[in-house]
Enzyme design. Structure first.
Site, PDB file in Angstrom:
ATOM      1  CG  LEU A  59      13.268  54.394  72.867  1.00  0.00           C
ATOM      2  CD1 LEU A  59      12.407  54.186  73.995  1.00  0.00           C
ATOM      3  CD2 LEU A  59      12.909  53.879  71.395  1.00  0.00           C
ATOM      4  CG  ASP A  60      14.100  59.824  67.956  1.00  0.00           C
ATOM      5  OD1 ASP A  60      15.140  59.340  68.008  1.00  0.00           O
ATOM      6  OD2 ASP A  60      13.294  60.033  67.304  1.00  0.00           O
ATOM      7  NE  ARG A  61      14.982  66.744  74.065  1.00  0.00           N
ATOM      8  CZ  ARG A  61      15.536  67.504  75.145  1.00  0.00           C
ATOM      9  NH1 ARG A  61      14.741  67.504  76.203  1.00  0.00           N
ATOM     10  NH2 ARG A  61      16.745  67.763  75.096  1.00  0.00           N
ATOM     11  CB  THR A  63      10.164  57.907  71.152  1.00  0.00           C
ATOM     12  OG1 THR A  63      10.228  58.544  69.859  1.00  0.00           O
ATOM     13  CG2 THR A  63       9.645  56.613  70.842  1.00  0.00           C
ATOM     14  NE  ARG A 167      10.571  62.079  65.142  1.00  0.00           N
ATOM     15  CZ  ARG A 167      10.956  63.192  65.802  1.00  0.00           C
ATOM     16  NH1 ARG A 167      11.953  62.636  66.703  1.00  0.00           N
ATOM     17  NH2 ARG A 167      10.710  64.640  65.854  1.00  0.00           N
TER      18      ARG A 167
END
Length: 236
Positions: A59-61, A63, A167
């Site tokens: 997961l993105d930082r 998120t 995104r």
């Protein structure tokens, strides 16, 4: 993150996998410049096994929400194949600026690297990898955020697994995710925080048993604007 804090974030555990509630703002891996990362705290999640669990996906930082870990090598290989072949169903909740006119829809926009200097940043690219996402409107505000700001609460599902897919797709469709300081309208620093949450994950671990469904609670930084779109804290 302390051992107690990490254990408090466990949403599900069995012999093969652990699902934790990832906090926003903490990367899953240590970056090239160092700094704290989530996987440094996985030692707290051994539960008697000889090794700490490992990431089955990312997961993105910024998120938050459901993050799947494999408890040993065989489990990690099995989970890796499920993710690779699109058998894991992922549902994200997002608050976007503006929003689609329709209540449901599909986004099919190929994605490619922005350029070699921007790491994992992506862009719509007709020669890029096929990328498909779906959306469903869960609620709308009538400008209840900042003055004149119309917001929409969406359920998003990535049917492919490209980096930053949701995104970029939302931005390309004209309704960027609130707080997105790469693809949206948020300032590079000091914005409201990315309003993207990995709400639910469905993992078909066994052919002989129903899929495992895990849901992550809504984090505090999303609650005010989701409430403006009709979410209530006692909603399922």
């Amino acid at each position: 993150m302390t051992q107690e804090e990490m254990l408090a974030r466990v949403l599900y555990r069995d012999g093969l996998m652990i699902v934790i509630d990832k906090p926003a703002g903490l990367p899953v891996h240590r970056g090239p410049k160092g700094g704290e990362s989530l996987e440094e705290s996985f030692e707290a999640l051994r539960y008697g096994l000889p090794r700490a669990p490992s990431l089955a996906h990312r997961l993105d930082r910024e998120t938050s929400g459901c993050l799947v870990l494999g408890r040993h090598r065989k489990a990690l290989a099995h989970l890796g194949l499920l993710f690779k072949h699109g058998q894991v169903k992922k549902t994200y909740w997002a608050v976007v600026e503006g929003g689609p006119e329709a209540d449901t829809g599909t986004i099919e926009i190929p994605l490619g690297r922005l350029d070699e200097t921007r790491g994992w940043w992506m862009q719509p690219d007709p020669n890029g990898l096929p990328s498909v996402s779906t959306w469903q409107v869960l609620g709308r505000s009538g400008g209840a955020g900042e003055p004149g700001e119309a917001l929409t609460w969406l359920a998003l599902s990535p049917l492919t697994g490209r980096t930053h897919q949701l995104r970029v797709h939302c931005s390309a469709m004209g309704f960027p995710i609130l707080g997105d300081n790469i693809y949206g309208r948020a300032p590079r620093f000091g914005g409201p925080g990315l309003h993207l949450h990995a709400r639910q994950i469905v993992v078909p671990l066994s052919k002989s048993k129903p899929p495992v469904t895990v849901t992550a609670p809504v984090p505090k930084h999303l609650q005010a604007r989701m409430a403006a779109c009709g979410w209530r804290e006692d909603d399922p």
